[in-house]
Design a protein around this motif. Structure first.
Motif, PDB file in Angstrom:
ATOM      1  N   ARG A 179       0.856  -1.187   0.000  1.00  0.00           N
ATOM      2  CA  ARG A 179       0.000   0.000   0.000  1.00  0.00           C
ATOM      3  C   ARG A 179       0.891   1.236   0.000  1.00  0.00           C
ATOM      4  N   ASN A 180       0.362   2.330  -0.486  1.00  0.00           N
ATOM      5  CA  ASN A 180       1.084   3.593  -0.424  1.00  0.00           C
ATOM      6  C   ASN A 180       1.195   3.993   1.047  1.00  0.00           C
ATOM      7  N   SER A 182       1.967   6.700   2.475  1.00  0.00           N
ATOM      8  CA  SER A 182       1.515   8.061   2.784  1.00  0.00           C
ATOM      9  C   SER A 182       0.006   8.189   2.793  1.00  0.00           C
ATOM     10  N   THR A 183      -0.639   7.505   1.840  1.00  0.00           N
ATOM     11  CA  THR A 183      -2.090   7.680   1.688  1.00  0.00           C
ATOM     12  C   THR A 183      -2.902   6.469   2.123  1.00  0.00           C
ATOM     13  N   GLU A 185      -3.546   4.098   0.161  1.00  0.00           N
ATOM     14  CA  GLU A 185      -4.176   3.572  -1.055  1.00  0.00           C
ATOM     15  C   GLU A 185      -3.661   2.166  -1.346  1.00  0.00           C
ATOM     16  N   ASN A 186      -4.551   1.279  -1.764  1.00  0.00           N
ATOM     17  CA  ASN A 186      -4.240  -0.122  -2.014  1.00  0.00           C
ATOM     18  C   ASN A 186      -3.581  -0.284  -3.405  1.00  0.00           C
ATOM     19  N   VAL A 187      -2.342   0.212  -3.524  1.00  0.00           N
ATOM     20  CA  VAL A 187      -1.561   0.083  -4.747  1.00  0.00           C
ATOM     21  C   VAL A 187      -0.105  -0.224  -4.351  1.00  0.00           C
ATOM     22  N   TYR A 189       3.696   0.255  -4.082  1.00  0.00           N
ATOM     23  CA  TYR A 189       4.470   1.483  -3.982  1.00  0.00           C
ATOM     24  C   TYR A 189       5.905   1.091  -3.676  1.00  0.00           C
ATOM     25  N   GLU A 191      10.392   2.420  -3.913  1.00  0.00           N
ATOM     26  CA  GLU A 191      11.477   3.330  -4.254  1.00  0.00           C
ATOM     27  C   GLU A 191      12.743   2.527  -4.363  1.00  0.00           C
TER      28      GLU A 191
END
Length: 192
Positions: A179-180, A182-183, A185-187, A189, A191
């Motif tokens: 999940r992201n 920061s937010t 959101e179920n996506v 993520y 780096e």
């Protein structure tokens, strides 16, 4: 095998809080290295420079995170070795210069009346305690306050096998989340 002089297994010790707190909790890498196991890592990887660079990183992180030795004390020694070697970048240091840097880092311990434990199991136990202790550092407390993170009783400590992003030019490192962070959101993520 952990503590092996031939092909040492190394660990990282990281926080595993229920909510992600990037950069707030302490981490120690390369746990298990000492004057004997570093030679085994050098032979096993056929990369002495990598092995000694990993060892100097452990000496630095363990000193700072576990024993509270100011990071600047290590940085001063690092800068001096680089200056004497006419090295512009960290990667310009040779194996012998990294060995010298490890000697210099051990001198920092002596100057602080501290001792780096050669026993890998002592290292591991001390690192676990330090990561648990980082839950209440001012930066972690402030982060939870700012981000309205409440009702968590503490953190877990994850012991993970080291995967090396600095083993060679074809290596890399990064972080991935389901999940992201920061937010929420179920996506996926990440780096790197």
């Amino acid at each position: 095998k952990f503590g092996s002089r031939d092909n040492p297994l190394l660990f990282s010790c990281r926080s595993g809080a229920a909510m992600s707190m990037p950069g707030m909790m302490d981490t120690v890498l390369n746990i298990g290295l000492n004057d004997d196991t570093v030679e085994g890592l050098a032979k096993a990887t056929d990369n002495p420079r990598f092995a000694w660079d990993s060892y100097r990183r452990l000496l630095d992180m363990f000193g700072e995170v576990v024993l509270g030795i100011p990071h600047e004390d290590f940085e001063k020694r690092f800068d001096k070795v680089k200056e004497n070697a006419n090295a512009k970048n960290d990667v310009d240091l040779t194996v012998d210069e990294l060995k010298l840097l490890c000697v210099e880092y051990k001198q920092v311990y002596k100057e602080q009346n501290q001792c780096f434990p050669a026993d890998p199991y002592e290292q591991l136990i001390a690192c676990v305690k330090a990561v648990f202790g980082s839950w209440m550092t001012p930066r972690a407390v402030k982060y939870r306050e700012i981000n309205n993170i409440r009702n968590l009783i503490g953190t877990a400590t994850n012991i993970q096998t080291m995967v090396f992003g600095n083993l060679g030019d074809d290596s890399g490192t990064g972080v991935a989340f389901s999940r992201n962070p920061s937010t929420g959101e179920n996506v996926m993520y990440g780096e790197y």
